[in-house]
Design a protein around this motif. Structure first.
Motif, PDB file in Angstrom:
ATOM      1  N   GLU A 110      38.800  32.395  51.341  1.00 50.16           N
ATOM      2  CA  GLU A 110      39.632  33.591  51.509  1.00 50.16           C
ATOM      3  C   GLU A 110      39.472  34.722  49.858  1.00 50.16           C
ATOM      4  O   GLU A 110      38.269  35.442  50.372  1.00 50.16           O
ATOM      5  N   MET A 111      39.812  33.536  49.321  1.00 51.04           N
ATOM      6  CA  MET A 111      38.973  34.356  47.671  1.00 51.04           C
ATOM      7  C   MET A 111      37.830  34.057  47.525  1.00 51.04           C
ATOM      8  O   MET A 111      37.021  35.723  47.134  1.00 51.04           O
ATOM      9  N   ILE A 112      37.090  33.660  47.214  1.00 54.62           N
ATOM     10  CA  ILE A 112      35.921  33.076  47.156  1.00 54.62           C
ATOM     11  C   ILE A 112      35.313  34.166  48.206  1.00 54.62           C
ATOM     12  O   ILE A 112      33.798  34.780  47.905  1.00 54.62           O
ATOM     13  N   GLU A 113      35.382  33.929  49.554  1.00 53.84           N
ATOM     14  CA  GLU A 113      34.769  35.389  50.612  1.00 53.84           C
ATOM     15  C   GLU A 113      34.577  36.822  49.666  1.00 53.84           C
ATOM     16  O   GLU A 113      33.069  37.165  49.901  1.00 53.84           O
ATOM     17  N   ASN A 114      35.355  36.744  49.673  1.00 57.30           N
ATOM     18  CA  ASN A 114      35.454  38.056  49.596  1.00 57.30           C
ATOM     19  C   ASN A 114      35.254  38.334  47.571  1.00 57.30           C
ATOM     20  O   ASN A 114      35.390  39.514  47.432  1.00 57.30           O
ATOM     21  N   ALA A 115      35.191  37.196  47.064  1.00 57.77           N
ATOM     22  CA  ALA A 115      35.055  37.393  45.611  1.00 57.77           C
ATOM     23  C   ALA A 115      36.010  37.833  44.457  1.00 57.77           C
ATOM     24  O   ALA A 115      35.612  39.016  43.961  1.00 57.77           O
ATOM     25  N   GLU A 116      37.115  37.353  45.398  1.00 61.89           N
ATOM     26  CA  GLU A 116      38.903  37.920  44.646  1.00 61.89           C
ATOM     27  C   GLU A 116      39.100  36.906  43.009  1.00 61.89           C
ATOM     28  O   GLU A 116      39.134  37.197  42.191  1.00 61.89           O
ATOM     29  N   MET A 117      37.969  35.726  43.444  1.00 58.07           N
ATOM     30  CA  MET A 117      38.371  34.385  42.025  1.00 58.07           C
ATOM     31  C   MET A 117      37.128  34.422  41.765  1.00 58.07           C
ATOM     32  O   MET A 117      35.617  33.694  42.552  1.00 58.07           O
ATOM     33  N   PRO A 118      36.855  33.804  40.756  1.00 61.10           N
ATOM     34  CA  PRO A 118      37.844  33.397  39.392  1.00 61.10           C
ATOM     35  C   PRO A 118      38.268  35.230  39.125  1.00 61.10           C
ATOM     36  O   PRO A 118      37.758  36.624  39.878  1.00 61.10           O
ATOM     37  N   LEU A 119      38.924  35.470  38.524  1.00 63.81           N
ATOM     38  CA  LEU A 119      39.616  37.028  38.203  1.00 63.81           C
ATOM     39  C   LEU A 119      38.016  37.819  37.160  1.00 63.81           C
ATOM     40  O   LEU A 119      37.830  37.088  36.646  1.00 63.81           O
ATOM     41  N   LYS A 120      38.110  38.740  37.873  1.00 65.87           N
ATOM     42  CA  LYS A 120      36.263  39.600  37.277  1.00 65.87           C
ATOM     43  C   LYS A 120      36.700  39.616  35.535  1.00 65.87           C
ATOM     44  O   LYS A 120      36.473  39.205  34.814  1.00 65.87           O
ATOM     45  N   GLU A 121      38.001  40.247  35.194  1.00 71.55           N
ATOM     46  CA  GLU A 121      38.455  39.890  33.660  1.00 71.55           C
ATOM     47  C   GLU A 121      38.610  38.622  32.985  1.00 71.55           C
ATOM     48  O   GLU A 121      37.956  38.897  32.102  1.00 71.55           O
ATOM     49  N   TYR A 122      38.641  37.634  33.860  1.00 69.47           N
ATOM     50  CA  TYR A 122      38.211  35.957  33.623  1.00 69.47           C
ATOM     51  C   TYR A 122      36.452  35.789  33.346  1.00 69.47           C
ATOM     52  O   TYR A 122      35.944  35.995  31.760  1.00 69.47           O
ATOM     53  N   THR A 123      35.614  36.567  34.217  1.00 73.65           N
ATOM     54  CA  THR A 123      33.828  35.862  34.147  1.00 73.65           C
ATOM     55  C   THR A 123      33.378  37.314  33.389  1.00 73.65           C
ATOM     56  O   THR A 123      32.583  36.682  33.079  1.00 73.65           O
ATOM     57  N   TRP A 124      34.305  37.651  32.534  1.00 76.65           N
ATOM     58  CA  TRP A 124      33.539  38.748  31.738  1.00 76.65           C
ATOM     59  C   TRP A 124      33.134  38.003  30.947  1.00 76.65           C
ATOM     60  O   TRP A 124      32.508  38.185  29.748  1.00 76.65           O
ATOM     61  N   THR A 125      34.596  37.591  30.212  1.00 78.53           N
ATOM     62  CA  THR A 125      34.376  36.128  28.583  1.00 78.53           C
ATOM     63  C   THR A 125      34.268  35.004  28.939  1.00 78.53           C
ATOM     64  O   THR A 125      34.184  34.137  28.376  1.00 78.53           O
ATOM     65  N   HIS A 126      34.244  33.902  30.307  1.00 81.89           N
ATOM     66  CA  HIS A 126      33.960  33.134  30.623  1.00 81.89           C
ATOM     67  C   HIS A 126      32.603  32.773  31.111  1.00 81.89           C
ATOM     68  O   HIS A 126      32.988  33.062  32.988  1.00 81.89           O
ATOM     69  N   GLU A 127      30.992  33.361  31.480  1.00 87.33           N
ATOM     70  CA  GLU A 127      30.251  33.620  32.319  1.00 87.33           C
ATOM     71  C   GLU A 127      29.369  32.639  32.540  1.00 87.33           C
ATOM     72  O   GLU A 127      29.742  32.231  33.943  1.00 87.33           O
ATOM     73  N   ASN A 128      30.403  31.221  32.551  1.00 86.43           N
ATOM     74  CA  ASN A 128      30.036  29.628  32.922  1.00 86.43           C
ATOM     75  C   ASN A 128      31.114  29.702  34.494  1.00 86.43           C
ATOM     76  O   ASN A 128      30.843  28.848  34.851  1.00 86.43           O
TER      77      ASN A 128
END
Ligand code: HEC
Length: 157
Positions: A110-128
């Motif tokens: 569910e989280m992946i389908e809804n693009a809820e994880m990984p958290l946005k604030e995390y992917t801003w600083t962790h591009e990979n």
């Protein structure tokens, strides 16, 4: 102007004092997700994806960025890790019942389908840690397959 100077000085003192308080770090060593990996068998490629995109908040080992040495960022990160682990901890997979494992995998889908994880604030600083479309599809297929194996009781506990 004088008041502004005083306020700045007070803030500076607070900031410096804050640096003496360090939240406990999340630094388990060794094969802390061994049971999760052997039971759910994601394969070497997805294992890396899970490690790079999820383990920092959902396992007992976090790779800390340098700015974790600066309070109040350290407190904010520690809070996220605690919160993430409380909801889902791959390092403590063996403590979950089969029903709970199945449910957690359902949540992963569910989280992946809804693009809820990984958290946005995390992917801003962790591009990979950003998931590509292919990685999302592969994670969902793996989670679905593993759920059915748990439901058929085909994974030895
Ligand atoms: C920066 C930290 C962080 C990262 C990285 C992260 N998560 Fe989360 N995750 C959280 C937090 C915090 C929660 C609890 C609050 C919420 O649901 O937003 C959560 C909740 C969840 C839940 C809900 C569990 C439940 O039963 O409520 C699932 C499933 C999940 N994450 C899966 C993942 C997966 C899969 C990845 C990697 C692709 C991932 N997360 C990456 C922080 C993170």
């Amino acid at each position: 102007m004088k008041t502004l100077k005083k306020i700045s000085l007070v803030l500076l003192v607070i900031f410096v004092a804050m640096q003496f308080y360090r939240p406990e770090k999340n630094l388990a060593q060794g094969h802390h997700t061994g049971i999760f990996l052997s039971e759910t068998n994601p394969g070497s490629e997805l294992e890396i994806v899970l490690q790079e995109s999820c383990y920092d908040c959902h396992s007992n080992h976090t790779e800390y960025p340098w700015y974790n040495n600066v309070a109040p960022v350290s407190f904010w990160l520690a809070y996220h890790v605690e919160d993430g682990k409380k909801h889902l901890n791959f390092s403590e997979w063996d403590s979950y019942s089969v029903k709970k494992k199945d449910h957690k995998l359902d949540e992963v889908i569910e989280m992946i389908e809804n693009a809820e994880m990984p958290l946005k604030e995390y992917t801003w600083t962790h591009e990979n840690a950003r998931l590509t479309k292919e990685q999302c599809e592969a994670l969902i297929a793996w989670a679905k397959k593993t759920r059915s194996l748990y439901q058929l009781n085909e994974i030895p506990q």
